[in-house]
Design a protein around this motif. Structure first.
Motif, PDB file in Angstrom:
ATOM      1  N   SER A 187       0.807  -1.217   0.000  1.00  0.00           N
ATOM      2  CA  SER A 187       0.000   0.000   0.000  1.00  0.00           C
ATOM      3  C   SER A 187       0.841   1.268   0.000  1.00  0.00           C
ATOM      4  O   SER A 187       0.302   2.368   0.117  1.00  0.00           O
ATOM      5  N   GLN A 199      -2.175  -3.098  -2.622  1.00  0.00           N
ATOM      6  CA  GLN A 199      -2.927  -2.715  -1.430  1.00  0.00           C
ATOM      7  C   GLN A 199      -3.847  -3.846  -0.953  1.00  0.00           C
ATOM      8  O   GLN A 199      -3.949  -4.131   0.238  1.00  0.00           O
ATOM      9  N   LYS A 200      -4.515  -4.513  -1.910  1.00  0.00           N
ATOM     10  CA  LYS A 200      -5.423  -5.602  -1.525  1.00  0.00           C
ATOM     11  C   LYS A 200      -4.667  -6.754  -0.868  1.00  0.00           C
ATOM     12  O   LYS A 200      -5.141  -7.349   0.112  1.00  0.00           O
ATOM     13  N   ASP A 221      -3.511  -5.694   2.578  1.00  0.00           N
ATOM     14  CA  ASP A 221      -4.664  -5.642   3.469  1.00  0.00           C
ATOM     15  C   ASP A 221      -5.062  -7.049   3.928  1.00  0.00           C
ATOM     16  O   ASP A 221      -5.326  -7.284   5.115  1.00  0.00           O
ATOM     17  N   LYS A 238      -4.777  -8.807   7.866  1.00  0.00           N
ATOM     18  CA  LYS A 238      -6.125  -8.815   8.436  1.00  0.00           C
ATOM     19  C   LYS A 238      -6.190  -9.464   9.816  1.00  0.00           C
ATOM     20  O   LYS A 238      -6.889  -8.977  10.710  1.00  0.00           O
ATOM     21  N   THR A 296      -3.955  -0.291   6.745  1.00  0.00           N
ATOM     22  CA  THR A 296      -3.589  -1.514   6.027  1.00  0.00           C
ATOM     23  C   THR A 296      -2.942  -2.531   6.960  1.00  0.00           C
ATOM     24  O   THR A 296      -3.264  -3.720   6.926  1.00  0.00           O
ATOM     25  N   THR A 330      -3.195  -2.621  10.192  1.00  0.00           N
ATOM     26  CA  THR A 330      -4.073  -2.747  11.360  1.00  0.00           C
ATOM     27  C   THR A 330      -3.366  -2.392  12.668  1.00  0.00           C
ATOM     28  O   THR A 330      -3.874  -2.668  13.753  1.00  0.00           O
TER      29      THR A 330
END
Length: 418
Positions: free
Chosen positions: A92, A180-181, A184, A188, A339, A341
């Motif tokens: 990200s 980014q995905k 992420d 998580k 991103t 967390t």
């Protein structure tokens, strides 16, 4: 701020002494030659067929001589008849935009003109699988559609977790190329499971995407290339843990422990993903990593120019300055925090009007028994640990250490240092 000045006016700042820390530091003298020798030793160029479009993944982390290393990998691909192009592999970072990620590479010196290949930047990804717990696994669409993929990255300890594989080739595949995905998804379930997830995700990507080899870089304590190893993809899982052990042995450190007050002139994403490397400061954002000195108070005086306002890591400091507060571009650090967390790293600590007041506040609050014997260390940043400054109270220890050279007489702490 009158009351603050009154509270701190009588706090003494110790005189400082410039010292040099001498580390065991093997260094590659001819980086281009080392790149080509490592590729030849791995015998991997035959995996590239004439006309193959070859995606070369390059990240955002500070890797010494990354423009040169990238250029020579480009040259090797061309020699094999391939058509190379560069893809940013940085999760990200760069504001999680295609333009931003290309700009990050350009700021690192990885320009199309220098490396001899176009930079193709996109945030589009392809889902190539899922873990048993349902987490999706992504890869950059442009890389996935290439005929072959090569990854380049430094192998080093991570700042938030420990495992057989930390920062390196496999993490570059899962999080860097995942954009980014992918970043992420990998973050998580927190850093508690990162060591496991990085390996599992990388295996899925390797099984579905045409990754043919990686170029791993180990750096010495002075941020210079110490070793370059080309690793065939099928050996990532066995070779990278061995490289990580070597990398940890080459890491620099602050040779004084404990420290009452650690003054850091600058932090930034160009210095560490956490702004200041927790492996050096001993301050970690998660309970899943440890190491480094025992430090009571950390003072941050500025953000680096190259971080462009990204103050990720400022939350590790106890005290900073109004100047730092004014430098912060909040959304950049917030994007990283959302991103990863991990939100503690973007919290703003106490900020004071001047650098002198910030240091005095740290000394006042460090709870040392004798304030005139406070143990203060000052560094430029967590990458620059050769020449540092120590308080007079540490001189006796310094003289007992064969790795330390005394470079100056004691002098008043200089707040004009760049």
């Amino acid at each position: 701020m009158g009351i603050i000045n009154d509270l701190l006016k009588d706090v003494p700042i110790p005189k400082m002494v410039r010292v040099r820390q001498n580390f065991h530091a093997p260094e590659i003298t001819d980086v281009p030659k080392a790149v080509h020798e490592s590729i030849e030793q791995a015998n991997v160029l035959h995996r590239i067929f004439p006309g193959d479009r070859v995606a070369i993944a390059v990240g955002s982390r500070g890797v010494a001589d990354i423009p040169i290393i990238t250029r020579e990998v480009v040259n090797a691909v061309k020699q094999a008849g391939g058509i190379p192009f560069i893809v940013p592999a940085m999760g990200s970072h760069g504001g999680a935009t295609a333009v931003g990620q290309k700009d990050v590479l350009i700021h690192l010196g990885v320009t199309e003109e220098f490396v001899g290949a176009p930079i193709c930047s996109s945030m589009e990804v392809v889902e190539v699988g899922r873990l048993d717990n349902g987490l999706p696994v992504y890869i950059d669409k442009l890389a996935y559609e290439a005929d072959k993929i090569i990854v380049i990255n430094r192998v080093k300890p991570h700042t938030a977790f420990r495992g057989p594989v930390e920062s390196g080739l496999m993490k570059m595949i899962t999080i860097g190329l995942g954009k980014q995905k992918g970043a992420d998804a990998a973050h998580k379930y927190s850093f508690k499971y990162m060591a496991q997830h990085v390996i599992e995700m990388a295996k899925i990507v390797i099984n579905k995407a045409p990754i043919i080899f990686g170029v791993a870089v180990l750096e010495n304590a002075y941020d210079r290339p110490a070793k370059i190893v080309t690793v065939p993809t099928e050996h990532f899982e066995t070779v990278e843990p061995e490289l990580l052990i070597e990398a940890k042995a080459l890491m620099p450190k602050i040779m004084f422990n404990p420290i009452d007050v650690l003054v850091i002139d600058e932090i930034g994403k160009d210095i560490s993903g956490d702004g200041m490397d927790p492996n050096i400061t001993g301050r970690y954002a998660t309970p899943y990593a440890s190491g480094g000195p025992e430090v009571t108070r950390i003072v941050v005086l500025s953000l680096s120019e190259k971080t462009k306002g990204n103050a990720n890591g400022i939350g590790h400091a106890d005290i900073t300055t109004n100047k730092v507060k004014e430098q912060i571009v909040w959304e950049k650090g917030y994007a990283n925090a959302l991103t990863s967390t991990v939100v503690s790293v973007v919290k703003l600590p106490m900020f004071l009007e001047t650098e002198e007041l910030a240091v005095k506040a740290a000394i006042k609050t460090c709870n040392v028994f004798d304030i005139n014997r406070v143990r203060v260390v000052r560094i430029k940043n967590t990458l620059a640990l050769r020449d540092i400054w120590i308080s007079e109270s540490l001189l006796h220890e310094a003289r007992q250490m064969k790795e330390i050279e005394i470079l100056s007489e004691p002098f008043e702490m200089d707040f004009s240092l760049p």
